[in-house]
Design a protein around this motif. Structure first.
Motif, PDB file in Angstrom:
ATOM      1  N   SER A  38      12.759  11.237   5.137  1.00 33.82           N
ATOM      2  CA  SER A  38      13.725  10.325   5.740  1.00 33.82           C
ATOM      3  C   SER A  38      14.216   9.373   4.674  1.00 33.82           C
ATOM      4  CB  SER A  38      13.064   9.533   6.872  1.00 33.82           C
ATOM      5  OG  SER A  38      12.633  10.390   7.886  1.00 33.82           O
ATOM      6  N   ARG A  39      15.443   8.892   4.836  1.00 39.53           N
ATOM      7  CA  ARG A  39      15.998   7.911   3.909  1.00 39.53           C
ATOM      8  C   ARG A  39      15.912   6.533   4.543  1.00 39.53           C
ATOM      9  NH1 ARG A  39      18.441  12.498   3.681  1.00 39.53           N
ATOM     10  NH2 ARG A  39      18.760  13.489   1.665  1.00 39.53           N
ATOM     11  N   GLY A  40      15.274   5.606   3.839  1.00 42.61           N
ATOM     12  CA  GLY A  40      15.122   4.256   4.381  1.00 42.61           C
ATOM     13  C   GLY A  40      16.413   3.467   4.331  1.00 42.61           C
ATOM     14  N   GLY A  41      16.407   2.335   5.033  1.00 43.73           N
ATOM     15  CA  GLY A  41      17.536   1.411   4.948  1.00 43.73           C
ATOM     16  C   GLY A  41      18.606   1.678   5.988  1.00 43.73           C
ATOM     17  N   ARG A  42      19.199   0.582   6.465  1.00 43.14           N
ATOM     18  CA  ARG A  42      20.306   0.711   7.408  1.00 43.14           C
ATOM     19  C   ARG A  42      21.505   1.341   6.714  1.00 43.14           C
ATOM     20  NH1 ARG A  42      24.100  -3.978   9.569  1.00 43.14           N
ATOM     21  NH2 ARG A  42      25.451  -2.630  10.790  1.00 43.14           N
ATOM     22  N   LYS A  43      22.219   2.186   7.436  1.00 47.08           N
ATOM     23  CA  LYS A  43      23.322   2.933   6.827  1.00 47.08           C
ATOM     24  C   LYS A  43      24.610   2.791   7.608  1.00 47.08           C
ATOM     25  CE  LYS A  43      19.754   6.191   5.652  1.00 47.08           C
ATOM     26  NZ  LYS A  43      18.867   5.568   6.665  1.00 47.08           N
ATOM     27  N   GLY A  44      25.714   2.941   6.904  1.00 47.13           N
ATOM     28  CA  GLY A  44      27.026   3.119   7.525  1.00 47.13           C
ATOM     29  C   GLY A  44      27.514   4.510   7.187  1.00 47.13           C
ATOM     30  N   ALA A  45      28.644   4.892   7.753  1.00 49.78           N
ATOM     31  CA  ALA A  45      29.184   6.217   7.450  1.00 49.78           C
ATOM     32  C   ALA A  45      30.705   6.186   7.533  1.00 49.78           C
ATOM     33  CB  ALA A  45      28.637   7.247   8.425  1.00 49.78           C
ATOM     34  N   ILE A  46      31.322   6.891   6.629  1.00 53.52           N
ATOM     35  CA  ILE A  46      32.767   7.108   6.735  1.00 53.52           C
ATOM     36  C   ILE A  46      33.020   8.606   6.661  1.00 53.52           C
ATOM     37  CG2 ILE A  46      33.381   4.885   5.687  1.00 53.52           C
ATOM     38  CD1 ILE A  46      34.067   6.391   3.139  1.00 53.52           C
ATOM     39  N   VAL A  78      27.519   8.935   3.879  1.00 54.46           N
ATOM     40  CA  VAL A  78      26.541   8.022   4.481  1.00 54.46           C
ATOM     41  C   VAL A  78      26.077   7.072   3.375  1.00 54.46           C
ATOM     42  CG1 VAL A  78      24.316   7.864   5.643  1.00 54.46           C
ATOM     43  CG2 VAL A  78      25.863   9.781   6.145  1.00 54.46           C
ATOM     44  N   TYR A  79      26.204   5.767   3.610  1.00 52.42           N
ATOM     45  CA  TYR A  79      25.956   4.796   2.530  1.00 52.42           C
ATOM     46  C   TYR A  79      25.064   3.662   3.035  1.00 52.42           C
ATOM     47  CZ  TYR A  79      29.555   2.118   4.975  1.00 52.42           C
ATOM     48  OH  TYR A  79      30.256   1.440   5.933  1.00 52.42           O
ATOM     49  N   PRO A  80      24.372   2.995   2.095  1.00 54.91           N
ATOM     50  CA  PRO A  80      23.499   1.868   2.491  1.00 54.91           C
ATOM     51  C   PRO A  80      24.349   0.732   3.026  1.00 54.91           C
ATOM     52  CG  PRO A  80      23.098   2.563   0.199  1.00 54.91           C
ATOM     53  CD  PRO A  80      24.344   3.248   0.640  1.00 54.91           C
ATOM     54  N   ALA A  81      24.030   0.272   4.223  1.00 54.37           N
ATOM     55  CA  ALA A  81      24.884  -0.738   4.858  1.00 54.37           C
ATOM     56  C   ALA A  81      24.772  -2.083   4.160  1.00 54.37           C
ATOM     57  CB  ALA A  81      24.521  -0.882   6.330  1.00 54.37           C
ATOM     58  N   GLY A  82      23.693  -2.310   3.413  1.00 49.17           N
ATOM     59  CA  GLY A  82      23.509  -3.600   2.741  1.00 49.17           C
ATOM     60  C   GLY A  82      24.492  -3.813   1.602  1.00 49.17           C
ATOM     61  N   GLY A  83      24.746  -2.781   0.828  1.00 45.17           N
ATOM     62  CA  GLY A  83      25.581  -2.916  -0.363  1.00 45.17           C
ATOM     63  C   GLY A  83      27.063  -2.849  -0.042  1.00 45.17           C
ATOM     64  N   PRO A  84      27.891  -2.712  -1.059  1.00 49.49           N
ATOM     65  CA  PRO A  84      29.342  -2.619  -0.842  1.00 49.49           C
ATOM     66  C   PRO A  84      29.687  -1.285  -0.178  1.00 49.49           C
ATOM     67  CG  PRO A  84      28.808  -2.281  -3.178  1.00 49.49           C
ATOM     68  CD  PRO A  84      27.526  -2.619  -2.493  1.00 49.49           C
ATOM     69  N   ALA A  85      30.577  -1.310   0.788  1.00 49.79           N
ATOM     70  CA  ALA A  85      30.992  -0.075   1.464  1.00 49.79           C
ATOM     71  C   ALA A  85      31.854   0.744   0.517  1.00 49.79           C
ATOM     72  CB  ALA A  85      31.758  -0.411   2.729  1.00 49.79           C
TER      73      ALA A  85
END
Lengths: 434, 434
Positions: free
Chosen positions: B345-353, B367-374
């Motif tokens: 599994s990949r840790g960390g909250r994620k966003g997706a475009i 799918v990208y880490p939601a903490g950093g820059p989108a």
């Protein structure tokens, strides 16, 4: 026992296909609605390669028939969507099933053509039950049939049902019941505990391990709260280190460890050696993670004490529905049957007996016309249908869930040994139509 | 829109695995229960050979969270079975979810690793929702994913969902909703009509034909009641004779005939010729009987006007569950993940475009880490998660069921054409993890 009703029970009447009510409307209009009819539930075949089926859901069917009432809420919905006309609505508002139901007891084995349920009443009162009766029997029997294969593969080792998250939230509750009926020891599903008194079990998930700053802190929190007799989940990081920490935290009285991933056979063997070396000789090993009946059978020689089964049982292990149908077989006392290109049906109300050798091994399923003389019942044979509902009321002393568990246990023992093989094959006993 | 409650709504709180509450109890005891957490719902892979998945059930999840309350009935059940201790019970009695939920809209396509739902809150309030959230999403998405393949194979011809009798009685209602979301035109399920406003349809079954002394009498009763624009079931006895009788009884204005058995392709062709010869040129042909997406595709060149689909859609056409998981990915703002032998599994909250070509064809799921820059959003790209719940309350203007239908229609058009092939293959677009 009469049906009782509480505020929490909802009407089941709209769990029904639209056409049941339009058929009813047409039959009320032309005067055929009152004809005495017999409907029969059976499966034309078992799921691909299966050797037996297990009847489950009958008690739920009987409850659901009791709750099949068109209250104001149902009537106004049907009125506003113009599903049927005012005459039909007024008939539905008074609906109360007044007929008879006979059927195979829950936990009974069944084979192609077995008359699993027989509903007698007017066309009108019996036809509207079709959808609901089939939904329940098709679902619950599919789950019980798969679960029985798992129980039999587990060879006495307990199985916990934990598949609720892999199926519809209420299907989950019925699936837990069907699995328990088929020999599972416990379930994770709390609602199944409430509704059916099934023992529920559970400790923690990986989330609990990850919540804590270390595995040791998570184990300590769990042991402090649940005692040393709990089950510690040892595969979040490194299993060998996990087991070492588990025994250090809980002591050799640790109840069990659970391994939920990887190649659980070799992992269980290594875990057993390690636990024994640490003096935790009575600590049990629970395995889970994508187990089905084949995986369980493959683990028979491994030092596993209990199985957790999820997805495969709640989805019927490849056969999520039992394919049962609800067919009109008799009108006004005369047999009727569809005569199309295939899907042949046999008209007429039927009974069934199962013949056995003197050793108790089942020989054949004999399905016979209920109108004529019943076949002679040998000392080792038995009638398979029992009365369930008389004049609209459940009979006294309906079998309990525990009765169903026992009946199935006996039924499985009665199968010819090939019948318990997990590989694809023919039904364990032939169905003979008289 | 705040959650509203009526007397007919039952608490969903016990549709939950035992271990969610024992975890909670241990976490309350050691002080970790309040840690801010992020849980993420995703599927590690699509069902075998599937090229896309369809998100369904999100609106049901939001309703179910609103009904997740431990009333006296739930508390006393947990007390009497000693699932958790008094401290935990008192916490549960006050339970009300106060966190945030974001997720893919219903009707959105998803791929392996897509962050379909993100739940933020304290460990305690978020962990107890796991079982219920997964039950709903796994069931509804499995059905919608299968139904979308059928809709796409039907190429604009309407499909009626009629599988309620092949699945659990309440799963049937959710399945009708998921199928409608995925492009089915109507359902046979009356409760789906009541709960979700889905148009319901139906006329008669073979039982109605057998009830009558002749096919002609049955047709006449139906036409008298339902009008000539009804659908007559012509395959009870002989199809050619059935069609002749049908047109004689209803006239050439007959709405439709239904064929429910046999090799429906050639039968439809013969029926079309016969109907045309009888002057019933506008009479439609409805076919049903064990249809799945492959059978529907094979009928594309045949003169079929509508399909009835049952078993295959409510069982997910071979994939009855979507295999989604609910994983703890963040604690106190730091990523966490299980590190076992497989199931990475990949840790960390994620966003997706989702990135698209200027033509509108989907290129990849990022799918990208939601903490950093989108990641930079090109003119043809879009964010996939939308807000669903804020501070425990559903957001205003949640998408409707019709919104979901439209979103899916657009999504299917956006797939590379191989993505719509029914044969086994890779996901239609790759998931790229940043």
């Amino acid at each position: 026992m009469a049906w009782t009703r509480t505020g929490s029970e909802l009407s089941t009447a709209l769990l029904t296909d639209h056409y049941e009510l339009t058929m009813l409307g047409s039959a009320l209009a032309d005067g055929t609605a009152d004809r005495p009819c017999v409907f029969e539930v059976f499966a034309r075949r078992l799921p691909d390669g299966r050797r037996y089926g297990v009847v489950a859901g009958t008690a739920r069917v009987i409850d659901a028939i009791g709750d099949f009432r068109f209250t104001d809420a149902e009537i106004s919905q049907l009125e506003s969507t113009a599903v049927v006309d005012a005459e039909t609505l007024s008939w539905l508002a008074d609906y109360e099933f007044s007929g008879d139901v006979d059927g195979y007891a829950e936990g009974e084995l069944y084979f192609p053509g077995s008359p699993i349920l027989t509903v007698r009443g007017s066309f009108a009162e019996a036809v509207v039950l079709e959808t609901l009766v089939l939904s329940i029997l098709n679902h619950d029997s599919a789950i019980a049939s798969a679960a029985a294969r798992m129980s039999s593969a587990a060879h006495g080792r307990p199985i916990i049902e934990m598949g609720g998250r892999r199926t519809h939230e209420y299907a989950a509750v019925a699936a837990a019941r069907a699995a328990y009926l088929a020999g599972f020891a416990t379930t994770s599903n709390l609602e199944a505990g409430r509704r059916y008194g099934i023992p529920t079990r559970g400790t923690v998930a990986h989330a609990f391990m990850l919540l804590h700053d270390s595995e040791e802190q998570a184990f300590r929190a769990q042991v402090d709260k649940l005692g040393a007799d709990t089950t510690l989940l040892v595969d979040t990081y490194d299993i060998t280190a996990g087991i070492e920490t588990a025994v250090r935290v809980a002591g050799p009285e640790l109840g069990a460890i659970r391994i939920d991933s990887g190649d659980v056979g070799p992992l269980a063997r290594r875990a057993r050696e390690q636990l024994d070396a640490l003096g935790a000789k009575d600590t049990r090993i629970v395995v889970s993670g994508d187990l089905d009946e084949h995986a369980i059978a493959a683990l028979r020689a491994e030092p596993v004490d209990a199985y957790g089964v999820g997805t495969s049982v709640v989805t019927g292990s490849g056969a999520p529905t039992a394919g049962m149908v609800y067919k009109l077989v008799e009108v006004d006392g005369r047999p009727v049957a569809k005569r199309s290109t295939h899907k042949e049906s046999r008209g007429g109300r039927k009974g069934a007996i199962r013949r056995h050798k003197p050793t108790g091994t089942a020989l054949e399923e004999v399905v016979y016309p209920a109108g004529g003389p019943a076949p002679e019942l040998g000392p080792d044979d038995r009638e398979l249908q029992i009365p369930l509902v008389r004049a609209g009321q459940p009979v006294d002393d309906l079998p309990t869930l525990d009765d169903a568990r026992q009946l199935l246990r006996k039924g499985l023992v009665s199968l010819p040994w090939e019948g318990l093989k997990l590989s694809h094959g023919e039904p364990a006993v032939p169905t003979v139509f008289r």
